[in-house]
Scaffold this motif. Structure first.
Motif, PDB file in Angstrom:
ATOM      1  N   HIS A  42      87.737  49.031  16.874  1.00 46.34           N
ATOM      2  CA  HIS A  42      87.770  47.609  17.211  1.00 46.34           C
ATOM      3  C   HIS A  42      86.494  46.919  16.735  1.00 46.34           C
ATOM      4  O   HIS A  42      86.544  45.846  16.131  1.00 46.34           O
ATOM      5  CB  HIS A  42      87.949  47.423  18.718  1.00 46.34           C
ATOM      6  N   ARG A  43      85.342  47.524  17.016  1.00 42.20           N
ATOM      7  CA  ARG A  43      84.068  46.923  16.575  1.00 42.20           C
ATOM      8  C   ARG A  43      84.015  46.779  15.060  1.00 42.20           C
ATOM      9  O   ARG A  43      83.598  45.740  14.540  1.00 42.20           O
ATOM     10  CB  ARG A  43      82.884  47.758  17.066  1.00 42.20           C
ATOM     11  N   SER A  45      86.607  46.603  13.001  1.00 39.37           N
ATOM     12  CA  SER A  45      87.595  45.617  12.541  1.00 39.37           C
ATOM     13  C   SER A  45      87.107  44.193  12.785  1.00 39.37           C
ATOM     14  O   SER A  45      87.354  43.299  11.976  1.00 39.37           O
ATOM     15  CB  SER A  45      88.961  45.857  13.186  1.00 39.37           C
ATOM     16  N   ILE A  46      86.388  43.969  13.872  1.00 42.14           N
ATOM     17  CA  ILE A  46      85.795  42.650  14.120  1.00 42.14           C
ATOM     18  C   ILE A  46      84.740  42.356  13.073  1.00 42.14           C
ATOM     19  O   ILE A  46      84.673  41.250  12.526  1.00 42.14           O
ATOM     20  CB  ILE A  46      85.186  42.571  15.544  1.00 42.14           C
ATOM     21  N   LYS A  47      83.918  43.345  12.755  1.00 40.71           N
ATOM     22  CA  LYS A  47      82.879  43.172  11.737  1.00 40.71           C
ATOM     23  C   LYS A  47      83.507  42.815  10.388  1.00 40.71           C
ATOM     24  O   LYS A  47      83.046  41.919   9.682  1.00 40.71           O
ATOM     25  CB  LYS A  47      82.056  44.454  11.604  1.00 40.71           C
ATOM     26  N   ILE A  48      84.600  43.499  10.038  1.00 39.25           N
ATOM     27  CA  ILE A  48      85.308  43.217   8.786  1.00 39.25           C
ATOM     28  C   ILE A  48      85.875  41.801   8.810  1.00 39.25           C
ATOM     29  O   ILE A  48      85.752  41.043   7.845  1.00 39.25           O
ATOM     30  CB  ILE A  48      86.430  44.249   8.553  1.00 39.25           C
ATOM     31  N   ALA A  49      86.504  41.433   9.909  1.00 38.20           N
ATOM     32  CA  ALA A  49      87.113  40.105  10.023  1.00 38.20           C
ATOM     33  C   ALA A  49      86.060  38.999   9.935  1.00 38.20           C
ATOM     34  O   ALA A  49      86.274  37.980   9.281  1.00 38.20           O
ATOM     35  CB  ALA A  49      87.893  39.993  11.322  1.00 38.20           C
ATOM     36  N   LEU A  50      84.925  39.204  10.587  1.00 37.84           N
ATOM     37  CA  LEU A  50      83.860  38.197  10.537  1.00 37.84           C
ATOM     38  C   LEU A  50      83.293  38.065   9.131  1.00 37.84           C
ATOM     39  O   LEU A  50      83.019  36.957   8.664  1.00 37.84           O
ATOM     40  CB  LEU A  50      82.753  38.535  11.531  1.00 37.84           C
ATOM     41  N   GLY A  66      83.392  34.844  22.657  1.00 38.02           N
ATOM     42  CA  GLY A  66      82.801  35.969  21.935  1.00 38.02           C
ATOM     43  C   GLY A  66      83.878  36.905  21.429  1.00 38.02           C
ATOM     44  O   GLY A  66      85.061  36.718  21.686  1.00 38.02           O
ATOM     45  N   TRP A  67      83.472  37.928  20.713  1.00 34.19           N
ATOM     46  CA  TRP A  67      84.430  38.809  20.050  1.00 34.19           C
ATOM     47  C   TRP A  67      84.658  40.113  20.785  1.00 34.19           C
ATOM     48  O   TRP A  67      85.425  40.949  20.347  1.00 34.19           O
ATOM     49  CB  TRP A  67      83.981  39.076  18.616  1.00 34.19           C
ATOM     50  N   GLU A  68      84.033  40.292  21.908  1.00 32.96           N
ATOM     51  CA  GLU A  68      84.277  41.502  22.694  1.00 32.96           C
ATOM     52  C   GLU A  68      85.687  41.430  23.281  1.00 32.96           C
ATOM     53  O   GLU A  68      86.232  40.345  23.457  1.00 32.96           O
ATOM     54  CB  GLU A  68      83.247  41.621  23.826  1.00 32.96           C
ATOM     55  N   PRO A  69      86.279  42.575  23.595  1.00 28.84           N
ATOM     56  CA  PRO A  69      87.620  42.548  24.203  1.00 28.84           C
ATOM     57  C   PRO A  69      87.624  41.707  25.479  1.00 28.84           C
ATOM     58  O   PRO A  69      86.655  41.707  26.235  1.00 28.84           O
ATOM     59  CB  PRO A  69      87.887  44.021  24.530  1.00 28.84           C
ATOM     60  N   LEU A  70      88.705  40.976  25.689  1.00 27.54           N
ATOM     61  CA  LEU A  70      88.828  40.121  26.857  1.00 27.54           C
ATOM     62  C   LEU A  70      89.217  40.934  28.083  1.00 27.54           C
ATOM     63  O   LEU A  70      89.916  41.938  27.982  1.00 27.54           O
ATOM     64  CB  LEU A  70      89.885  39.047  26.612  1.00 27.54           C
ATOM     65  N   ALA A  71      88.773  40.478  29.226  1.00 28.99           N
ATOM     66  CA  ALA A  71      89.128  41.129  30.489  1.00 28.99           C
ATOM     67  C   ALA A  71      90.616  40.928  30.755  1.00 28.99           C
ATOM     68  O   ALA A  71      91.192  39.916  30.357  1.00 28.99           O
ATOM     69  CB  ALA A  71      88.314  40.522  31.625  1.00 28.99           C
ATOM     70  N   PRO A  72      91.250  41.875  31.420  1.00 28.34           N
ATOM     71  CA  PRO A  72      92.667  41.707  31.762  1.00 28.34           C
ATOM     72  C   PRO A  72      92.875  40.426  32.561  1.00 28.34           C
ATOM     73  O   PRO A  72      92.081  40.093  33.437  1.00 28.34           O
ATOM     74  CB  PRO A  72      92.980  42.935  32.623  1.00 28.34           C
ATOM     75  N   GLY A  73      93.913  39.688  32.225  1.00 27.84           N
ATOM     76  CA  GLY A  73      94.223  38.459  32.942  1.00 27.84           C
ATOM     77  C   GLY A  73      93.467  37.247  32.445  1.00 27.84           C
ATOM     78  O   GLY A  73      93.611  36.158  32.996  1.00 27.84           O
ATOM     79  N   ASN A  74      92.671  37.391  31.403  1.00 30.99           N
ATOM     80  CA  ASN A  74      91.930  36.260  30.863  1.00 30.99           C
ATOM     81  C   ASN A  74      92.921  35.208  30.346  1.00 30.99           C
ATOM     82  O   ASN A  74      93.883  35.549  29.663  1.00 30.99           O
ATOM     83  CB  ASN A  74      91.024  36.744  29.726  1.00 30.99           C
TER      84      ASN A  74
END
Length: 93
Positions: A42-43, A45-50, A66-74
């Motif tokens: 995931h980290r 793939s985010i770096k590649i996407a950015l 931000g690009w960190e995974p979102l908390a459940p229910g966000n």
């Protein structure tokens, strides 16, 4: 304990992520194939996407979160999968 990869292996995984994502593989499946953790994939793939500019399409709310995974229910997650909020949930946000 975190698994450490040598630099060559890390570069190999980095180069294959885009290829695997274009084929429609999930982060989970890419992790299984490469032997790396899902969070590491995931980290990367985010770096590649950015770096490729593909994150420019992200909503302003997502950029602010931000690009960190979102908390459940966000609420951003709800919007992404088109879930309807209940009346009670709407008032708490």
């Amino acid at each position: 304990m975190a698994k450490k990869f040598d630099e060559n292996y890390s570069k190999e995984v980095y180069s294959k992520i885009s290829e695997f994502q274009k084929k429609g593989l999930s982060i989970r499946n890419i992790a299984k194939i490469t032997g790396a953790s899902r969070s590491y994939i995931h980290r990367l793939s985010i770096k590649i996407a950015l770096s490729s500019g593909s994150m420019k399409q992200a909503s302003e709310r997502r950029k602010e979160a931000g690009w960190e995974p979102l908390a459940p229910g966000n609420p951003i997650s709800w919007d992404a999968i088109k879930l309807k909020r209940t009346q009670k949930e709407s008032h708490t946000i």
